[in-house]
Scaffold this active site. Sequence first.
Site, mmCIF file in Angstrom:
data_model
loop_
_atom_site.group_PDB
_atom_site.id
_atom_site.type_symbol
_atom_site.label_atom_id
_atom_site.label_comp_id
_atom_site.label_asym_id
_atom_site.label_seq_id
_atom_site.Cartn_x
_atom_site.Cartn_y
_atom_site.Cartn_z
ATOM 1 N N HIS A 143 1.845 1.964 -3.337
ATOM 2 C CA HIS A 143 0.893 2.953 -3.834
ATOM 3 C C HIS A 143 1.459 4.366 -3.863
ATOM 4 O O HIS A 143 0.750 5.317 -4.142
ATOM 5 C CB HIS A 143 -0.402 2.914 -3.005
ATOM 6 N N ASP A 154 0.845 -1.191 0.000
ATOM 7 C CA ASP A 154 0.000 0.000 0.000
ATOM 8 C C ASP A 154 0.889 1.253 0.000
ATOM 9 O O ASP A 154 1.958 1.241 -0.606
ATOM 10 C CB ASP A 154 -0.962 -0.061 1.200
#
Length: 471
Positions: free
Chosen positions: A298, A275
């Site tokens: 991310h 993430d």
Amino acid sequence: MKRSRRLCILAFMAIIFLIFITSSTTSVEAKKHSVKKSKPHKSKHQKDKKGNPSPDSSSAPAAPLPNYPTGSKIFDILSFGAKGDGVSDDSKALEAAWKAACKVPGATLEIPSEFKFLIMPITLQGPCMPHLVFQIDGALLAPPKVSSWAKFSLFQWINFKWVHNFTIQGTGFVDGQASEWWTPSDDIYYIQKKSKHIPSWKPTALRFYSSYNVTVQDIKILNSPQCHLKFDNSGGITVNNITISSPESSPNTDGIHLQNTRDVEIQHSNIACGDDCVSIQTGCSNVHIHHINCGPGHGISLGSLGKDKTVACVSDIVVEKISLLNTMAGVRIKTWQGGVGSVKNVSFSNIQVSDVKVPIIIDQYYCDKSVCKNQTGAVAISGVTYDQIIGTYTAQPVHLACSNAIPCTDVDLTNIQLKPSSGYGGLGQALCLNSYGKSLAPLLPSGIDSCLRRDGGAVKRIARSREHVCF
Ligand SMILES: *[C@@H]1O[C@H](CO)[C@@H](O)[C@H](O)[C@H]1NC(C)=O
Ligand SMILES: *[C@@H]1O[C@H](CO)[C@@H](O)[C@H](O)[C@H]1NC(C)=O
Ligand SMILES: *[C@@H]1O[C@H](CO)[C@@H](O)[C@H](O)[C@H]1NC(C)=O
Ligand SMILES: *[C@@H]1O[C@H](CO)[C@@H](O)[C@H](O)[C@H]1NC(C)=O
Ligand SMILES: *[C@@H]1O[C@H](CO)[C@@H](O)[C@H](O)[C@H]1NC(C)=O
């Protein structure tokens, strides 16, 4: 002649007496902590970090420290009954070593190299005497079975609470051993079925709560069930030269997560996870992030902010000299519709992107379902500069989707040079929705120069009217 012999005898008796005192104190301690025969570490105990012998009791000021031999400021977990085999539960030993070290100014709690310590979810609580060092040269391992986590312990694995002037360092690592968390097994199903009170989140590996002047450096943090390193309600944080790593496929594994935390510097670190590499949440200000390699993952995110009409305040953020490789976003601000508050004074500069899906994102329509209800309110975004964002993208170069009700203001794009990655032709154009600001060449692809709207005073007034909740 006679006199000097008497002196000699006296001196000899004094030495015998001293030896007796020293050995009896040691044996009392040995009993108290059921000291293991850890001879190789013994010599290390007696030295300070520069390798000099530590001061003995005679040179130290006469501070009464009843529960530990004076002189040694090194508290080795092995001396507190830890097995260090990676299988036995060493939580009690860690807790005992923490409590002892906590009482001594400038103490070091040592996790020795070449040993692995299995630690159950634990809170290491301050306040401690200042300048405590947690020296991790070996490994701390989390329980690998989801079923061995008690349901009240799902917030985090190791929780540092109320520590000030504290440092974690060392050449070792902490490993969340979380593969079972990432591939939901019968265990997770079992826990959720048994109790409706289990929150849907998974534990953070290392959390600092309400802590000030904390440094985390050199260590590696691996395979956390969810976030790897979290600071909340804290301040004066330095993160330096750390490595965070978990597989790209691990869901929701953030690298570093900041919430309600001020005066932060994160630097010279490598972060690869499933993430956000760094996630900045509400209540953060004066955060400086630089010299970070991020990816896969991310990217670097502010938000998501303003969920369920909540107030969010983020300001004075500098992100510079960052390298992003193979990430979903580059630098991103994401807010939910309906939120309150503001994001302001944010600078992204000198960002190198390689094969990043969308390098520059503001998304004020963030939604974790397929459809979210349209709302009129928004967290106001103003004063966001992008300077020297250079490299390759695989979907869209710039995506600024600002709120209809409260447009983004003073968004400046300077020296943006983004090319499609090789093999990615005919990609999406730059998008700027409700985004006001100025742009300065060079700007590539060329659509970026006409993307932003010139700022109107009326729009700025709308944005400013929303900021007061943050002061
Ligand atoms: C932390 O260290 C600083 C500088 O050494 C000192 O001024 C401060 O009082 C310390 N704070 C605590 C809570 O020990
Ligand atoms: C943090 O460190 C600064 C500078 O060393 C010091 O002035 C301050 O008192 C410290 N704060 C705490 C809570 O220890
Ligand atoms: C960074 O940390 C590693 C241990 O993980 C250490 O060997 C190295 O010396 C550190 N680098 C710096 C510049 O401190
Ligand atoms: C913006 O943030 C930077 C970095 O924290 C700070 O130095 C600067 O003073 C801030 N500017 C304004 C206008 O608040
Ligand atoms: C929300 O608003 C957008 C644009 O104003 C519109 O296209 C969309 O259909 C709306 N969504 C819902 C769920 O009403």
